[in-house]
Scaffold this active site. Structure first.
Site, mmCIF file in Angstrom:
data_model
loop_
_atom_site.group_PDB
_atom_site.id
_atom_site.type_symbol
_atom_site.label_atom_id
_atom_site.label_comp_id
_atom_site.label_asym_id
_atom_site.label_seq_id
_atom_site.Cartn_x
_atom_site.Cartn_y
_atom_site.Cartn_z
ATOM 1 C CG ASN A 55 -1.980 -1.076 1.143
ATOM 2 O OD1 ASN A 55 -2.833 -1.075 0.272
ATOM 3 N ND2 ASN A 55 -1.904 -2.029 2.044
ATOM 4 C CE1 TYR A 56 -0.325 3.945 3.490
ATOM 5 C CE2 TYR A 56 0.274 1.988 4.728
ATOM 6 C CZ TYR A 56 -0.612 3.019 4.468
ATOM 7 O OH TYR A 56 -1.789 3.107 5.163
ATOM 8 C CB ILE A 57 6.931 0.477 -0.574
ATOM 9 C CG1 ILE A 57 7.336 0.778 0.876
ATOM 10 C CG2 ILE A 57 8.150 0.383 -1.459
ATOM 11 C CD1 ILE A 57 8.175 -0.307 1.522
#
Length: 914
Positions: free
Chosen positions: A869-871
């Site tokens: 989700n974030y990287i």
């Protein structure tokens, strides 16, 4: 930067008036902060911090300081701790915490439901683990956060320099002021994308986001996509020539993807139109309820009662929860209360419960309801399904596949796209997460009359079930959903969307990460401005700056207003209340509140001294429990302010930016690490080490999973088993050539200290039972094959003969333990072959030790969530290519489909950077 303070002199209005206040009114801070007040606060707050601002204290030593007036470890609210949310309601004081609803969620970063189901935990780690762990890492001796504090500051300084360099480069490349203005207004057009555009002039695009609705199930409804649809003008898919590879009639999605690389295509001038043509077959409804046999009844107060099918079905919902993984819900008072209220209503509406003589029975107490007979029937059905033959299971699957086939794909602008959640959620009991006030209520069966279909004007409208009709049929080309309905629990709208691997979903992810890349060239200005505003005399500006600091440095979510009567009382940064934080000088802040999905966020973090001072100001008397901490700020105002730096920028972009940029910087440093040239396991661990640092630096953590100790024990036992095998092999060398003892030295042939005689006997017994199980299973499998071919099965005598090998192994171990000698095994065995075998065992031990260290280091970090989700997935792809690690080591088949755009877009770009 101009401050947004036009409404500083009046209290903020509550958006839509939705929040139910805990008191009649909420105090609002004064609009200005006087100099005298500022100086007074300076005297009461230390100007020096620990130098670890922005990091949780779990990553560094906790200094004992004088506690402030509100410095209690918890906020004094009646909420249960995170541990208690995961316990049996009857044993809260005795348990260390069990997983809630089979989900192990992160404190903050839980946008994904990919976490594994936790089934069990062991009592303790094996005593050998300290000996089996790699000695290289000193993370346990010195908290990782301490070592990363300077790294965090260095990365932020580098980000500032890079932002200035990017803007300077763009300014130099712009030929005229008019052109410069136009480029800055292009909100979603990152540098890389601009280079790919074939047309140099792109009109300013309009954002048409659709809010995501959360499901309480383990597979939440996907977010409505805001991305550009796949172009119908792309090349037509070439039929697969290899018929062996194309077993199904469905066209190859991979071939389609190669034909239409949307990430390299010119952007549309108007991306509000998502599709031109759309065809699909609607939704798949849950099967109708099958009434129980007449002899299977619910008992009330010891007497069997008959229920109408509608009420009986609700009773089976309760029974379905009577499993080890879900039974803790049945002990939750709120769950029980809500269930019984709905159950009673269903009984009443369906004509009431009746006894054996047909008389009505008044169901007044859940405690008197006995579902055991229904549970026995239910369990028997499940067991019967498990015991089905291979052929029966295959037939059942074929029938299921046939039923689902028409709904799997849709035609979107002439291209075949996989549909995501085409099944309508079956009726059941709502679980929710955390302390949801509606847990236990009945999720009613969704009928066709509740469903709106979205489809192309020229397409054939799917037929609703016989005797029913759709609520509505529309042709909204700006919407990316295929069907929609409103569920009865929270009144939320559920949508049928395209699958994660579709073009539309891929573009949504692409835009998300490109937005984070765009933030790179503005981050220095944003941080500089909010740091300056931390000392502003305007209260609204100071509150906004403090909130931005917490969102940027501590990765708090912005938070939205909630209707606490109908929704769980979850909050984010902007909606924090007085009781949600407590202060411990000189720089520690303890946060204690229910965050997203009702997961308790309970962390103590170090902050900048000025931020600590501001939080103390925002809690100044006469404020008390129930009063807003940021009483002159809401999420809409914050996002409006952020939009002035960069069109489309919102608070949630910071989480993606910080994780991706930090990972990018850490990966750049890996070339010097010797492990980058080690085994694949070492290179995977190298990547995970970076991912773990990202989670700590960005404060993305989770509680230790209940299965962690069990997993570590299994790894430790496997390592000890290999060491036993190694020692036994050395004994075989002595059996072949006793002179090796003098050549190698007696110490070389000694067993490891942790391989005591008692453990060896236990392990030998394990090996004996393991062999017995393998032989028995092989015998059963052989008989299944013979039965399938209509041949005569093997007699039991054959099994007894095969099991003779188990007796021989048992006798061998007894002899070895008595004589302390091991006879050499195998044909043509030599000392050289045994030495080579020992080398292989050593390599296997080294790999397992690396995995053990990696797993133990990740116990408090949700690596999969941050990775998904974030990287930016392109960073993972570049690492995979650069260090020659199969992408399968990082992305499962599902994720490879989801991130196909990332894999393809940097296929020939080893130097791609976030």
């Amino acid at each position: 930067m101009a401050s947004d303070s036009s409404d500083d002199d009046r209290p903020l209005a509550r958006p839509n008036g939705r929040r139910k206040l805990s008191r009649a009114s909420t105090l609002v801070s004064s609009s200005k902060i006087s100099r005298a007040e500022d100086i007074a606060l300076d005297k009461s707050v230390s100007a020096k911090g620990s130098g670890m601002a922005g990091l949780s204290i779990r990553n560094g030593p906790v200094e004992n300081g004088e506690m402030d007036v509100d410095s209690t470890a918890t906020n004094g609210s009646k909420r249960k701790s995170r541990g208690s949310l995961m316990k049996s309601y009857k044993e809260e004081s005795e348990s260390d915490g069990e997983p809630l609803a089979k989900r192990q969620r992160s404190n903050q970063d839980s946008d994904s439901d990919d976490e594994p189901m936790v089934k069990a935990r062991s009592q303790k780690l094996p005593p050998s683990y300290k000996e089996t762990a790699l000695p290289e890492s000193s993370d346990d001796e010195q908290p990782l956060g301490v070592k990363l504090a300077k790294k965090k500051a260095d990365i932020e300084k580098k980000a500032d320099k890079e932002a200035k360099a990017i803007r300077a480069k763009e300014a130099k490349a712009k030929p005229a002021p008019k052109r410069a203005v136009k480029d800055e207004s292009d909100d979603d057009l990152p540098i890389a994308a601009k280079k790919r555009q074939s047309n140099g002039t792109a009109a300013k695009r309009k954002s048409t986001g659709v809010k995501k609705d959360e499901s309480d199930s383990d597979a939440p409804i996907s977010k409505k996509s805001r991305s550009v649809s796949a172009s119908a003008k792309g090349k037509k898919a070439t039929p697969a020539k290899d018929t062996k590879k194309a077993k199904s009639k469905e066209p190859s999605e991979e071939a389609d993807e190669e034909e239409f690389e949307w990430w390299n295509a010119p952007k549309k001038e108007d991306d509000s139109i998502k599709w031109t043509t759309l065809e699909h077959n609607g939704v798949l409804f849950a099967p109708e309820y099958e009434p129980l046999p007449k002899n299977v009844k619910m008992y009330y107060d010891g007497q069997p009662v008959t229920l109408a099918p509608e009420a009986e079905e609700v009773a089976t919902f309760w029974v379905a929860m009577m499993t080890p993984a879900s039974s803790h819900h049945l002990e939750n008072p709120t769950f029980r209360k809500n269930f019984f209220a709905d159950f009673s209503e269903y009984i009443k509406k369906s004509g009431g419960a009746k006894d054996a003589k047909g008389n009505k029975v008044d169901i007044k107490s859940l405690d008197k309801c006995d579902f055991s007979k229904i549970h026995e029937y239910w369990t028997a059905k499940i067991e019967a399904k498990k015991n089905m033959t291979k052929e029966e299971k295959a037939a059942l699957k074929a029938e299921k596949d046939k039923l689902e086939a028409p709904y799997l794909y849709c035609m979107w602008d002439g291209r075949k796209q996989k549909v995501g959640n085409f099944r309508v959620e079956p009726p059941s009991l709502f679980r929710g997460r955390g302390e949801h006030p509606k847990t236990g209520k009945v999720k009613a069966r969704v009928m066709p009359e509740q469903i709106t279909i979205n489809i192309g004007k020229e397409a054939k409208v799917p037929e609703p079930p016989a005797g029913h009709k759709w609520k509505a049929v529309q042709h909204d080309q700006k919407a990316t959903w295929l069907a929609m309905w409103q569920e009865n629990i929270n009144g939320a709208y559920k949508y049928v969307m395209l699958g994660a691997a579709s073009d539309v979903k891929g573009q949504s992810d692409f835009k998300k990460f490109e937005k984070a890349r765009e933030l790179k060239k503005h981050i220095d200005k944003i941080r500089r401005d909010y740091t300056k505003d931390l000392k502003s005399e305007v209260m609204a500006d100071r509150q906004r700056a403090t909130a931005m600091y917490l969102i940027d440095k501590l990765a708090l979510r912005a938070g939205n207003e909630k209707d606490t009567e109908n929704e769980a009382d979850t909050v984010g940064c902007c909606s924090l209340k007085y009781e949600h934080i407590s202060l411990q000088p000189p720089d520690q802040v303890t946060f204690d509140f229910l965050g997203k999905d009702s997961i308790r966020y309970n962390e103590t973090a170090r902050v900048d001294p000025q931020v600590f001072k501001n939080l103390k100001l925002f809690k100044k008397a006469p404020k008390t429990d129930g009063d807003d901490l940021f009483d002159r700020l809401n999420t809409s105002q914050l996002n409006k302010h952020l939009n002035s730096y960069m069109p489309g920028l919102t608070a949630k972009v910071f989480r993606t930016y910080n994780a991706s940029y930090t990972m990018s910087e850490l990966l750049k440093e890996l070339g010097k690490d010797p492990r980058s040239r080690g085994t694949i396991a070492e290179r995977v661990k190298l990547y995970n080490d970076c991912n773990r640092k990202v989670a700590i630096l960005c404060n993305h953590k989770r509680t230790v999973g209940a299965s962690h100790e069990q997993q570590m024990q299994k790894l430790g036992d496997r390592i000890k088993g290999l060491r036993y095998q190694k020692w036994r092999t050395k004994k075989m060398i002595l059996d072949l050539d006793p002179t090796q003892k003098k050549k190698k030295g007696a110490a070389w042939f000694e067993k490891d200290e942790d391989l005591d005689d008692e453990w060896i006997k236990e392990h030998q017994q394990f090996l004996i039972e393991e062999q017995r199980t393998k032989i028995t299973k092989k015998f059963e499998k052989d008989n299944e094959k013979l039965k399938a071919n209509k041949e005569r099965p093997l007699p039991e005598k054959e099994l007894k003969e095969r099991l003779q090998a188990v007796k021989e192994l048992e006798a061998k171990f007894k002899k070895e333990n008595k004589t302390n000698k091991v006879e050499a095994e195998g044909r043509g065995v030599t000392v050289e072959k045994l030495l080579a075998s020992i080398d292989k065992i050593d390599e296997r031990i080294r790999i397992l030790e690396t995995q053990a260290e990696d797993r133990d280091g990740n116990k408090e970090v949700a690596l999969s969530t941050s990775k998904i989700n974030y990287i930016d997935p392109r960073l993972t792809v570049v690492f995979s290519k650069k260090f020659d690690v199969p992408i399968e080591k990082f992305f499962s088949k599902t994720l490879r489909d989801k991130f196909r755009w990332a894999i393809k877009s940097v296929e020939d770009a080893d130097d791609w950077e976030f």
